[in-house]
Design a protein around this motif. Structure first.
Motif, PDB file in Angstrom:
ATOM      1  N   GLN A   2       3.872  13.635  -5.441  1.00 15.28           N
ATOM      2  CA  GLN A   2       3.166  12.955  -4.725  1.00 15.28           C
ATOM      3  C   GLN A   2       3.768  11.909  -3.490  1.00 15.28           C
ATOM      4  O   GLN A   2       4.584  10.796  -4.279  1.00 15.28           O
ATOM      5  N   VAL A   4       3.604   9.770  -0.102  1.00 16.13           N
ATOM      6  CA  VAL A   4       2.675   9.139   1.335  1.00 16.13           C
ATOM      7  C   VAL A   4       3.885   9.044   2.408  1.00 16.13           C
ATOM      8  O   VAL A   4       4.899   8.079   2.110  1.00 16.13           O
ATOM      9  N   ILE A  13       5.701  13.425   9.224  1.00 15.39           N
ATOM     10  CA  ILE A  13       4.882  13.914   8.243  1.00 15.39           C
ATOM     11  C   ILE A  13       6.327  15.646   7.876  1.00 15.39           C
ATOM     12  O   ILE A  13       6.220  15.887   6.884  1.00 15.39           O
ATOM     13  N   SER A  32       1.846  13.216   2.143  1.00 17.27           N
ATOM     14  CA  SER A  32       0.767  13.078   3.054  1.00 17.27           C
ATOM     15  C   SER A  32       1.005  11.538   4.052  1.00 17.27           C
ATOM     16  O   SER A  32       1.139  11.419   3.547  1.00 17.27           O
ATOM     17  N   TYR A  34      -0.361   8.657   5.971  1.00 12.41           N
ATOM     18  CA  TYR A  34      -1.439   7.319   5.693  1.00 12.41           C
ATOM     19  C   TYR A  34      -1.289   6.774   7.356  1.00 12.41           C
ATOM     20  O   TYR A  34      -0.045   6.104   7.032  1.00 12.41           O
ATOM     21  N   VAL A  61       1.374   1.245   3.112  1.00  7.55           N
ATOM     22  CA  VAL A  61       0.733   2.051   2.825  1.00  7.55           C
ATOM     23  C   VAL A  61       1.470   2.617   1.503  1.00  7.55           C
ATOM     24  O   VAL A  61       0.547   2.527   0.338  1.00  7.55           O
ATOM     25  N   ALA A  65      -2.532   2.977  -0.639  1.00  9.83           N
ATOM     26  CA  ALA A  65      -1.947   4.013  -1.067  1.00  9.83           C
ATOM     27  C   ALA A  65      -1.385   4.126  -2.673  1.00  9.83           C
ATOM     28  O   ALA A  65      -0.465   5.335  -2.675  1.00  9.83           O
ATOM     29  N   ALA A  68       1.795   7.128  -5.871  1.00  6.68           N
ATOM     30  CA  ALA A  68       2.050   8.266  -5.056  1.00  6.68           C
ATOM     31  C   ALA A  68       4.016   8.214  -5.758  1.00  6.68           C
ATOM     32  O   ALA A  68       4.634   7.031  -6.310  1.00  6.68           O
ATOM     33  N   TYR A  71       7.230   5.845  -1.182  1.00  2.00           N
ATOM     34  CA  TYR A  71       6.570   6.193  -0.266  1.00  2.00           C
ATOM     35  C   TYR A  71       7.323   6.332   0.941  1.00  2.00           C
ATOM     36  O   TYR A  71       8.476   4.956   1.128  1.00  2.00           O
TER      37      TYR A  71
END
Length: 172
Positions: A2, A4, A13, A32, A34, A61, A65, A68, A71
């Motif tokens: 994951q 972010v 992104i 993903s 954010y 972030v 979130a 993850a 980041y």
């Protein structure tokens, strides 16, 4: 895995997705975005201010979130008469940062930036475009699409990953 990104901007992104898919070629990478605030001016006018914006985004972030693996924050700004971005990546409490390549800004655009406008808006006007900052960016327009914002960010993202790719070389 994951990841972010501290942005909802598709150009950022996509750059993170493409770069980290190369780094982790044998793993599934889920990226993903954010939306986060930089805490600096919309158009940072120095390397220091730009770095602070990236660090602020990364912290925001990570708080918003949790959980993850990585980041990633990208903040574009100016340094003299050039535009560039700071990349900040956090993983397991460690932070790595690097700058992207710099591109010279035309004098007319630089004057508009010094009067408080944002680069994306100025380039939109100069090239009769709309929302170029979420597409190829000023880089695409100024290089006749030889490079894009994402392609330049990808390289810097991979470089910022070096301490995580070669952790044995970065022990303290």
């Amino acid at each position: 895995m994951q990841i972010v990104v501290a942005s909802a901007n598709p150009a950022k992104i996509n750059a993170v997705q493409d770069a980290l898919q190369q780094v982790f070629e044998h793993q599934q990478v889920c990226v993903s975005g954010y939306n986060t605030a930089s805490g600096v001016a919309n158009q940072p006018m120095s390397s220091e201010e730009t770095l602070q914006g990236a660090l602020n985004r990364q912290q925001a972030v990570a708080a918003a979130a949790p959980g993850a693996d990585y980041y990633v924050a990208i903040e574009a700004g100016l340094d003299g008469d050039c535009s560039f971005a700071w990349i900040v990546i956090a993983h397991q409490g460690r932070i790595s940062k690097t700058r992207s390549a710099s591109l010279p800004i035309p004098p007319a655009a630089l004057m508009a930036l010094q009067q408080g406008e944002e680069l994306g808006d100025v380039i939109d006007l100069m090239f009769a475009q709309h929302n170029i900052k979420q597409q190829g960016g000023a880089i695409a327009m100024l290089t006749n699409h030889l490079l894009t914002r994402s392609s330049v960010y990808q390289q810097a993202i991979i470089l910022a990953m070096i301490p995580f790719i070669q952790p044995q070389l970065f022990t303290t």
